[in-house]
Structures are given as structure tokens and as C-alpha cells.
Scaffold this active site. Sequence first.
Site, PDB file in Angstrom:
ATOM      1  N   LYS A  72      33.199  26.619  60.198  1.00 55.34           N
ATOM      2  CA  LYS A  72      32.426  27.742  59.643  1.00 55.34           C
ATOM      3  C   LYS A  72      31.317  27.158  58.799  1.00 55.34           C
ATOM      4  O   LYS A  72      31.570  26.351  57.891  1.00 55.34           O
ATOM      5  CB  LYS A  72      33.300  28.665  58.798  1.00 55.34           C
ATOM      6  CG  LYS A  72      32.466  29.831  58.227  1.00 55.34           C
ATOM      7  CD  LYS A  72      33.307  30.895  57.557  1.00 55.34           C
ATOM      8  CE  LYS A  72      33.575  30.570  56.111  1.00 55.34           C
ATOM      9  NZ  LYS A  72      34.154  31.730  55.394  1.00 55.34           N
ATOM     10  N   ASP A 227      37.089  29.391  43.605  1.00 53.53           N
ATOM     11  CA  ASP A 227      37.015  28.533  44.793  1.00 53.53           C
ATOM     12  C   ASP A 227      35.986  27.426  44.604  1.00 53.53           C
ATOM     13  O   ASP A 227      35.516  26.844  45.574  1.00 53.53           O
ATOM     14  CB  ASP A 227      36.680  29.386  46.030  1.00 53.53           C
ATOM     15  CG  ASP A 227      35.377  30.158  45.860  1.00 53.53           C
ATOM     16  OD1 ASP A 227      34.767  30.079  44.780  1.00 53.53           O
ATOM     17  OD2 ASP A 227      34.961  30.841  46.814  1.00 53.53           O
TER      18      ASP A 227
HETATM   19  P1  NAD Z   1      30.483  39.454  44.601  1.00 52.03           P
HETATM   20  O1  NAD Z   1      29.288  38.700  44.134  1.00 52.03           O
HETATM   21  O2  NAD Z   1      30.305  40.612  45.533  1.00 52.03           O
HETATM   22  O3  NAD Z   1      31.324  40.015  43.342  1.00 52.03           O
HETATM   23  C1  NAD Z   1      31.527  39.223  42.191  1.00 52.03           C
HETATM   24  C2  NAD Z   1      32.556  39.901  41.287  1.00 52.03           C
HETATM   25  O4  NAD Z   1      32.678  39.125  40.087  1.00 52.03           O
HETATM   26  C3  NAD Z   1      32.163  41.303  40.849  1.00 52.03           C
HETATM   27  O5  NAD Z   1      33.347  42.044  40.653  1.00 52.03           O
HETATM   28  C4  NAD Z   1      31.468  41.031  39.513  1.00 52.03           C
HETATM   29  O6  NAD Z   1      31.436  42.182  38.675  1.00 52.03           O
HETATM   30  C5  NAD Z   1      32.365  39.952  38.962  1.00 52.03           C
HETATM   31  N1  NAD Z   1      31.723  39.107  37.940  1.00 52.03           N
HETATM   32  C6  NAD Z   1      30.466  38.614  37.946  1.00 52.03           C
HETATM   33  N2  NAD Z   1      30.259  37.868  36.831  1.00 52.03           N
HETATM   34  C7  NAD Z   1      31.429  37.899  36.131  1.00 52.03           C
HETATM   35  C8  NAD Z   1      31.850  37.316  34.903  1.00 52.03           C
HETATM   36  N3  NAD Z   1      31.034  36.564  34.170  1.00 52.03           N
HETATM   37  N4  NAD Z   1      33.110  37.549  34.479  1.00 52.03           N
HETATM   38  C9  NAD Z   1      33.978  38.307  35.236  1.00 52.03           C
HETATM   39  N5  NAD Z   1      33.618  38.885  36.396  1.00 52.03           N
HETATM   40  C10 NAD Z   1      32.357  38.669  36.835  1.00 52.03           C
HETATM   41  O7  NAD Z   1      31.440  38.364  45.207  1.00 52.03           O
HETATM   42  P2  NAD Z   1      32.637  38.550  46.240  1.00 52.03           P
HETATM   43  O8  NAD Z   1      32.125  38.278  47.599  1.00 52.03           O
HETATM   44  O9  NAD Z   1      33.367  39.815  45.976  1.00 52.03           O
HETATM   45  O10 NAD Z   1      33.547  37.283  45.827  1.00 52.03           O
HETATM   46  C11 NAD Z   1      34.243  37.275  44.599  1.00 52.03           C
HETATM   47  C12 NAD Z   1      34.753  35.868  44.318  1.00 52.03           C
HETATM   48  O11 NAD Z   1      35.662  35.480  45.340  1.00 52.03           O
HETATM   49  C13 NAD Z   1      33.659  34.799  44.310  1.00 52.03           C
HETATM   50  O12 NAD Z   1      33.930  33.892  43.255  1.00 52.03           O
HETATM   51  C14 NAD Z   1      33.825  34.108  45.651  1.00 52.03           C
HETATM   52  O13 NAD Z   1      33.339  32.791  45.637  1.00 52.03           O
HETATM   53  C15 NAD Z   1      35.326  34.182  45.815  1.00 52.03           C
HETATM   54  N6  NAD Z   1      35.790  34.092  47.202  1.00 52.03           N
HETATM   55  C16 NAD Z   1      36.955  33.417  47.428  1.00 52.03           C
HETATM   56  C17 NAD Z   1      37.445  33.306  48.720  1.00 52.03           C
HETATM   57  C18 NAD Z   1      38.746  32.608  48.975  1.00 52.03           C
HETATM   58  O14 NAD Z   1      39.033  32.303  50.136  1.00 52.03           O
HETATM   59  N7  NAD Z   1      39.577  32.393  47.988  1.00 52.03           N
HETATM   60  C19 NAD Z   1      36.735  33.866  49.799  1.00 52.03           C
HETATM   61  C20 NAD Z   1      35.562  34.588  49.534  1.00 52.03           C
HETATM   62  C21 NAD Z   1      35.102  34.697  48.220  1.00 52.03           C
END
Ligand code: NAD
Length: 327
Positions: A72, A227
Site C-alpha cells: 500500500k 501510529d
Molecule cells: P482525522 O484528521 O480525520 O481526525 C483527527 C481526529 O483527531 C479528530 O477527531 C480531531 O478532532 C482529533 N484531534 C486533532 N488534534 C487533536 C489534539 N491535539 N488532541 C486530541 N485530539 C485531536 O484523522 P483520522 O483519519 O480520523 O485518523 C485519526 C488517527 O488515527 C490519526 O492519528 C491517524 O494517523 C490514525 N490512524 C491509525 C490507523 C491504524 O491502523 N492504527 C489507521 C488510520 C489512521
Amino acid sequence: MHGNDILIVTEDDCKQLIDSGGAFDAVKDMFGRMASGEARNFPVVREAIGHADAFYGFKSGFDKISMTLGVKGGGYWPGNMAQGLTNHQSVVCLFDPDTGRLSALVGGNYLTAIRTAAASAVSIETLSRENSMILGMIGAGHQAGFQLRAAAEQRNFEKVVAWNYHPEHLPNLGKVAGEVGLPFEATTIEQVCVQADVIITITSSFAPLLMNHWIRPGTHIACMGTDTYGKQEVESKLVASAKVFADEIDQSTSIGEAQHAFAEGLITKERITPLGEVVNGTHPGRSDDEDITLFDSTGMGLQDLAVAGAVVRKAMEAGTVQTVQIG
Ligand code: NAD
């Protein structure tokens, strides 16, 4: 000389071909095959490109059972939302493991969301108490709705309690809760922790949000947001005191939620169990109703390949997607 036909599976095709249930089965099986050594992730590449504040990289692997080999490619473009695009952008390339020829190009955006939600759903199915009634959501960004939907398929929840850093995004999550028939209450982080039996954290936070002393015995926490090096959603004392499970231990202690507790010497790798061992029944998982279980997800290439492989098999059965000859 045979022509090299490749299957083009668009984002819309993916939405037609696989749902949260299909992703759950594919990801759960893949966790099991990783734990038994039949499937292997390759080292992840992730770099800031020095343009548009973007992170770009590759996650890849090979599963010998389904014969799925691929990568990916993509990343995170934080300015996309303002242009009406999803911040995460990706595509999955699958290769024929016998010849190395490209066999399919699959849109990766929807698949990333459902494979991430499937991972926490597998942790909820295998680690949370069966009588869990309240689902707590920390985060309301792009992934959160997928997480809520997949979690709701695993337990008979009666209510969702939620907090988000940007409270204006919470009504969107409330809408998803309504669609799956669950009452929704926006509240403080502390109240989410105090009330919920299962908590999903899915934010991009760089500082701890959940405090150890707020968490009740018996809670299951799926830490999905951390992550990357430096991110953190949970106090390191909470990681140290919980029974910790991970998609991949090396990723967990370097870029996952456990990185902080590990760096502070509060947890060792030996205290972290691959979730696949619980899936395979070689580890009991939760052994007591009072255990606090914590699943640390960093996201693996094999999760992407599991759902992409499933989509391609379904696409070939359906015979509806486009084929292009590239050689
Ligand atoms: P997004 O940008 O759509 O949402 C981000 C979220 O974090 C929102 O709820 C926002 O309000 C919140 N946020 C932003 N700044 C913040 C802060 N300082 N303190 C607390 N909350 C805060 O992103 P997304 O696509 O929903 O992804 C969310 C997270 O999940 C990201 O960190 C992303 O890298 C991670 N992620 C992990 C995996 C995995 O496999 N584990 C897969 C995809 C995404």
C-alpha cells in the site's frame, strides 16, 4: 508471451464489494496467520516529503496462505480536507507471487478505514467483556464513524458516550450512532472513561488524553490513533498497568501507544502479546472480568493486503470490474 492483465478496482467498486463484516473476517484471519508465521509484514517506509506537510510511505507484506503479495502506497496530506478530499490517500498494488507481475490496482482509502475499524473490532470480539454495554469514543474524525459501526457489530451496546477535541465534529458521529440504533451522548473525556466498558481512541493527539485513574476494572481500550513516533492518547502508566495486546510488537513499542511506556522503562516487549495469538487460541486474552485490556494498533501492511485480496477475489467472481493490459 502472455499479456499482463491487471484488475482496476476503484474506490466505488470497493464500497460495493466489501463491508465491515467482510473486512472483519479478512483481518481476523490475517492476525492469526501473522501469529503462526504464515504471513509476514515487511519494514515500513514513512517519510515527511518536505512539501504540503505531507507524510508518504509504503506498507507491504506477503501472506503464503491466500498468496497475497503487495504494497500500500500513500500517506497523509493534512491540507486535503480544506479541498474536500480525505487527508489519508492511498492505493494498494497486488502482485502475482509466482511471477512478480502486477495483478491489481485497488483504491486504498475506503479499505484503510474498514481494515482499521476491523482491527479494533477483532480486539473487542476477543478481549472485551461479553456483557459490555457502553461504548466510549474518543475522536470524531474520518475514521471514527467506521470504528463505531464495526464495534457495534461485536457487542450488544446500549449507548455511545463520546468526546472530541473539536466538539463541532461530534454531531457527525452522533448520526452514525443513530444509524446503528444507539443513543449518543457527548461528554467529557473523564466521563467517557468512567462510564464506558469499551473505549476506542482514534485521534491524532500528541499528548495523553486518558488517565490511568479514570479507567474502571474490566474496561477494554482499543488505542487506534497512535501510529507515529511522538503521538500519544493514553497515559503511559495506563499502558504499564493494563494487559497489553498489539497488532505488531516492534511497531507498538516504536510508533504505537506503548512507545512512551517502553521508553520510560515501564513495560517490556515480553509483556505485550500479539492479538493473533488470542485469535489462534494460543493465548487466553482476558482471564478475569476485572482485567483492563489494551489493544495497541499501529496498522500493518498485511491488514491492507487482507482486505484488498478479499476485494479482488470478489471482483473476479462478480466479473464486473475493469481490466487493463499493461504489457
Ligand atoms: P482525522 O484528521 O480525520 O481526525 C483527527 C481526529 O483527531 C479528530 O477527531 C480531531 O478532532 C482529533 N484531534 C486533532 N488534534 C487533536 C489534539 N491535539 N488532541 C486530541 N485530539 C485531536 O484523522 P483520522 O483519519 O480520523 O485518523 C485519526 C488517527 O488515527 C490519526 O492519528 C491517524 O494517523 C490514525 N490512524 C491509525 C490507523 C491504524 O491502523 N492504527 C489507521 C488510520 C489512521
